[in-house]
Write an enzyme that holds these catalytic residues in place. Structure first.
Site, PDB file in Angstrom:
ATOM      1  N   HIS A  96      -7.173   4.977  -2.776  1.00  0.00           N
ATOM      2  CA  HIS A  96      -8.352   5.854  -2.880  1.00  0.00           C
ATOM      3  C   HIS A  96      -8.475   6.722  -1.618  1.00  0.00           C
ATOM      4  O   HIS A  96      -9.444   6.631  -0.853  1.00  0.00           O
ATOM      5  CB  HIS A  96      -9.622   5.024  -3.092  1.00  0.00           C
ATOM      6  CG  HIS A  96      -9.594   4.186  -4.332  1.00  0.00           C
ATOM      7  ND1 HIS A  96      -9.708   4.720  -5.601  1.00  0.00           N
ATOM      8  CD2 HIS A  96      -9.437   2.849  -4.508  1.00  0.00           C
ATOM      9  CE1 HIS A  96      -9.638   3.756  -6.503  1.00  0.00           C
ATOM     10  NE2 HIS A  96      -9.469   2.610  -5.870  1.00  0.00           N
ATOM     11  N   LEU A  97      -7.504   7.592  -1.408  1.00  0.00           N
ATOM     12  CA  LEU A  97      -7.368   8.309  -0.144  1.00  0.00           C
ATOM     13  C   LEU A  97      -8.298   9.510   0.021  1.00  0.00           C
ATOM     14  O   LEU A  97      -8.463  10.003   1.141  1.00  0.00           O
ATOM     15  CB  LEU A  97      -5.918   8.786   0.017  1.00  0.00           C
ATOM     16  CG  LEU A  97      -4.869   7.685   0.230  1.00  0.00           C
ATOM     17  CD1 LEU A  97      -3.472   8.283   0.216  1.00  0.00           C
ATOM     18  CD2 LEU A  97      -5.121   6.942   1.534  1.00  0.00           C
TER      19      LEU A  97
END
Length: 242
Positions: A96-97
């Site tokens: 979940h960058l």
């Protein structure tokens, strides 16, 4: 390959990146599996169970990261783990960058070859590694919501399933995907009135079949959402892509 599974250090994260059966399978295929001591405690898996499955136990995170070619985690590395990453290392995790530009910079600088579990797609476009987490989230949403409807938790004192002579709780679920249908199963099982709203008519038809017409399905539009949300005891947001 030397595959390392560190202990998760994010707040309230009790999962572990692999279970003993997975260790057995990797070892059978010729890999070396390294487990940080205590990594499975949050999931009630002992070091001895991992050892019996063929893993070697390493005493701390620096030792494990240093000796691993591939790191398998549940959640993204935290800032205290950035310096543990070696140049060219492989990293598998739910990353979940989007809100984590600092982590993106570290991964690029260290040339970490990363695979984000949440982005892996099957041929039909489904997300097989995200699906189980979505199912857990949907079921827990109703479980926790029911708790916080209790008066002592600050709620309105609504029992979702009701009792004879009283109203049942009403739950509105926005989104009919994995999260939504999992939430609906728990809510329906508790005896609540369930409304599911989705943009996809074919998905609503599928849900209607699954529940034999015993939940309300509505097409998603501003009016339906506004009216349903205003009349419910619990609102569950279950939309993957807005």
């Amino acid at each position: 390959m030397r595959i390392g599974i560190p202990t998760e250090i994010k707040d309230n994260e009790y999962r572990v990146g692999i279970v003993p059966s997975g260790v057995e399978e990797l070892v059978r295929q010729g890999h070396n599996v390294l487990i940080q001591a205590g990594a499975g405690e949050g999931s009630s898996i002992s070091d001895e169970e991992f050892r019996e499955a063929g893993a070697t136990i390493h005493p701390d995170a620096p030792t494990l990261w240093e000796n691993s070619e591939l790191i398998m985690k549940v959640k993204e590395p935290l800032q205290s783990e950035y310096d543990l990453m070696k140049k060219g290392q492989l990293l598998f995790a739910f990353l979940h960058l989007a809100p984590l530009p600092d982590l993106v910079d570290v991964l690029l600088d260290r040339q970490i070859r990363s695979v984000a579990y949440e982005t892996i797609q099957a041929a039909d476009g489904s997300l097989p590694l995200l699906a189980p987490m979505s199912q857990v989230a949907g079921k827990m949403a109703v479980q926790l919501g029911a708790t916080y409807l209790q008066k002592e938790k600050g709620g309105i004192g609504r029992l979702l399933g009701g009792v004879p002579g009283t109203k049942h709780g009403r739950i509105v679920i926005i989104g009919g995907g994995n999260v939504g249908i999992s939430a609906a199963k728990v809510a329906y099982g508790l005896g609540a009135q369930v409304v599911i709203i989705d943009t996809d008519h074919s998905r609503l038809s599928y849900i209607d079949d699954v529940f034999d017409g015993k939940v309300v399905t509505l097409m998603s539009n501003s009016r339906n959402i506004r009216e349903a949300a205003a009349s419910c005891d619990m609102l569950v947001g279950a939309v993957l892509l807005p």
